[in-house]
Scaffold this motif. Sequence first.
Motif, mmCIF file in Angstrom:
data_model
loop_
_atom_site.group_PDB
_atom_site.id
_atom_site.type_symbol
_atom_site.label_atom_id
_atom_site.label_comp_id
_atom_site.label_asym_id
_atom_site.label_seq_id
_atom_site.Cartn_x
_atom_site.Cartn_y
_atom_site.Cartn_z
ATOM 1 N N VAL A 1 0.840 -1.202 0.000
ATOM 2 C CA VAL A 1 0.000 0.000 0.000
ATOM 3 C C VAL A 1 0.869 1.243 0.000
ATOM 4 C CG1 VAL A 1 -1.915 -1.145 1.182
ATOM 5 C CG2 VAL A 1 -0.180 0.032 2.532
ATOM 6 N N GLU A 2 0.349 2.299 -0.596
ATOM 7 C CA GLU A 2 1.033 3.586 -0.635
ATOM 8 C C GLU A 2 0.412 4.536 0.387
ATOM 9 O OE1 GLU A 2 0.597 4.992 -4.569
ATOM 10 O OE2 GLU A 2 1.674 3.307 -5.503
ATOM 11 N N LEU A 3 1.128 5.591 0.708
ATOM 12 C CA LEU A 3 0.619 6.600 1.628
ATOM 13 C C LEU A 3 -0.654 7.215 1.061
ATOM 14 C CD1 LEU A 3 1.176 8.293 4.217
ATOM 15 C CD2 LEU A 3 2.352 9.930 2.737
ATOM 16 N N ASN A 4 -1.706 7.268 1.890
ATOM 17 C CA ASN A 4 -3.010 7.848 1.541
ATOM 18 C C ASN A 4 -3.800 7.021 0.534
ATOM 19 O OD1 ASN A 4 -2.825 10.052 3.289
ATOM 20 N ND2 ASN A 4 -1.737 11.296 1.786
ATOM 21 N N GLN A 5 -3.378 5.805 0.247
ATOM 22 C CA GLN A 5 -4.180 4.907 -0.591
ATOM 23 C C GLN A 5 -5.389 4.437 0.207
ATOM 24 O OE1 GLN A 5 -2.072 1.578 -2.403
ATOM 25 N NE2 GLN A 5 -3.845 0.259 -2.056
ATOM 26 N N VAL A 6 -6.556 4.395 -0.420
ATOM 27 C CA VAL A 6 -7.762 3.943 0.271
ATOM 28 C C VAL A 6 -7.624 2.454 0.578
ATOM 29 C CG1 VAL A 6 -10.235 3.570 0.066
ATOM 30 C CG2 VAL A 6 -9.238 5.691 -0.785
ATOM 31 N N ILE A 7 -7.765 2.118 1.851
ATOM 32 C CA ILE A 7 -7.607 0.721 2.255
ATOM 33 C C ILE A 7 -8.917 0.092 2.722
ATOM 34 C CG2 ILE A 7 -5.171 0.927 2.862
ATOM 35 C CD1 ILE A 7 -6.007 1.276 5.780
#
Length: 428
Positions: free
Chosen positions: A28-34
């Motif tokens: 996952v990347e920073l600020n990616q919707v999880i």
Amino acid sequence: MEFRLPDLGEGLADAELVSWQVQVGDTVELNQVIAEVETAKAQVALPSPFAGTVLELLAQAGDTVPVGAPLIRIGTAVEAPAERQAVLVGYGPDSEPVSRRARAAAAPAAGTRSGAPVGDSMGRPAATPGARKLAREIGVDLTTVAGSGPEGAVTLNDLHGARPDARAADVIPIHTAPPVTPVGSAASTARPIPAERETRTPIAGIRKRTAAAMVASAQHIPQASTFVTTDFTGSMELLDHLRATPTFAGLTLTPLALVAKATLVALSEFPDLNASWDEANQEIVTKHYVNLGIAVATERGLMVPNLKDAHSHSLRALSQEISDIAQLARGGGATPAELTGGTFTITNVGVFGVDTGVPLVNPGEAAILCLGSIRKRPWVHRDELAVRWVTTLGLSFDHRLIDGEQGSRFLASIAALLEDPLTLLGRV
């Protein structure tokens, strides 16, 4: 790093986990919707505050998660500062306040209107959480739907044409009853009979929380109701006139907006109707501002977004704001702040061709106004029988705060303003 459910605002204590957008092992990347969660009345996309690899999902879809409870563990190369907080869309120190009208005005100009909508960081077509959930349920490929939301995001409204039985929710009153299909006609027997004898639907999300609020309303608020049927012809004539003026050019001016304006004027004369009962402190809290709630029927259930400080709005502003918040609610874009904190509510059953109703008072408010259908009916006008536009208004109120006289005078004041709406022009 462990990511805990953040405070979503307005004192909400928990949220229901709707779905995960990542799985164990995903990068996952920073600020990616999880994940997507649903609060008391809004669905919110949760961005990741860390970049790394998903190690463990600590809650399952359908779980009710308290604020501060752990949601997910993410392995990171460098530990993030302990004080870092997740920044939600529309929240956080780096977000500039954006007015509801600015968001609504930006929506038509943003994104792509033809072809596939812009994708998100996971490679999926952009869509609101509510639209993504509905698309999964009805089997619609979002890449085939042109989005009308910000940056081309697909909204619930965009999906209405993609499902055969969909009808857009609306807050605009209708003036005639819907056509009735005769029993025994081909149309009345066209609906297929399900193979199973029963269908069981889990109670969750908006419907679950709405049910809890209505149970609390019925159990803890001693309620009374009063009704008045009034001549709406003058209001209809005024609306027709105003629609043709430059001031209201480009706006959808509806009877609901005029009823809202009359209600706000009446609340200034009867402030006890804009109050709440503080059980813990044994106090009556009278509000000197009006956050006007407008009940909106959506695909996900009844939602009541409210117009902050509506008492200061002109009729033109009310018309625009009502349209904006209805669109946001139907599209799944209303925030928790817009869905909580109301002080008085208007519900419109007239849109369904219903003459009147007995709504339950929202907990934390003193009263709720019900607008029925507006129809042409026989009416005695100036001692002669005539065909006039007529509607019925209903008021339910907390009898601890309001007695019958107050409630009746308040409702009569609204009716008088609507019968002679020129008295409102000085406050338009």
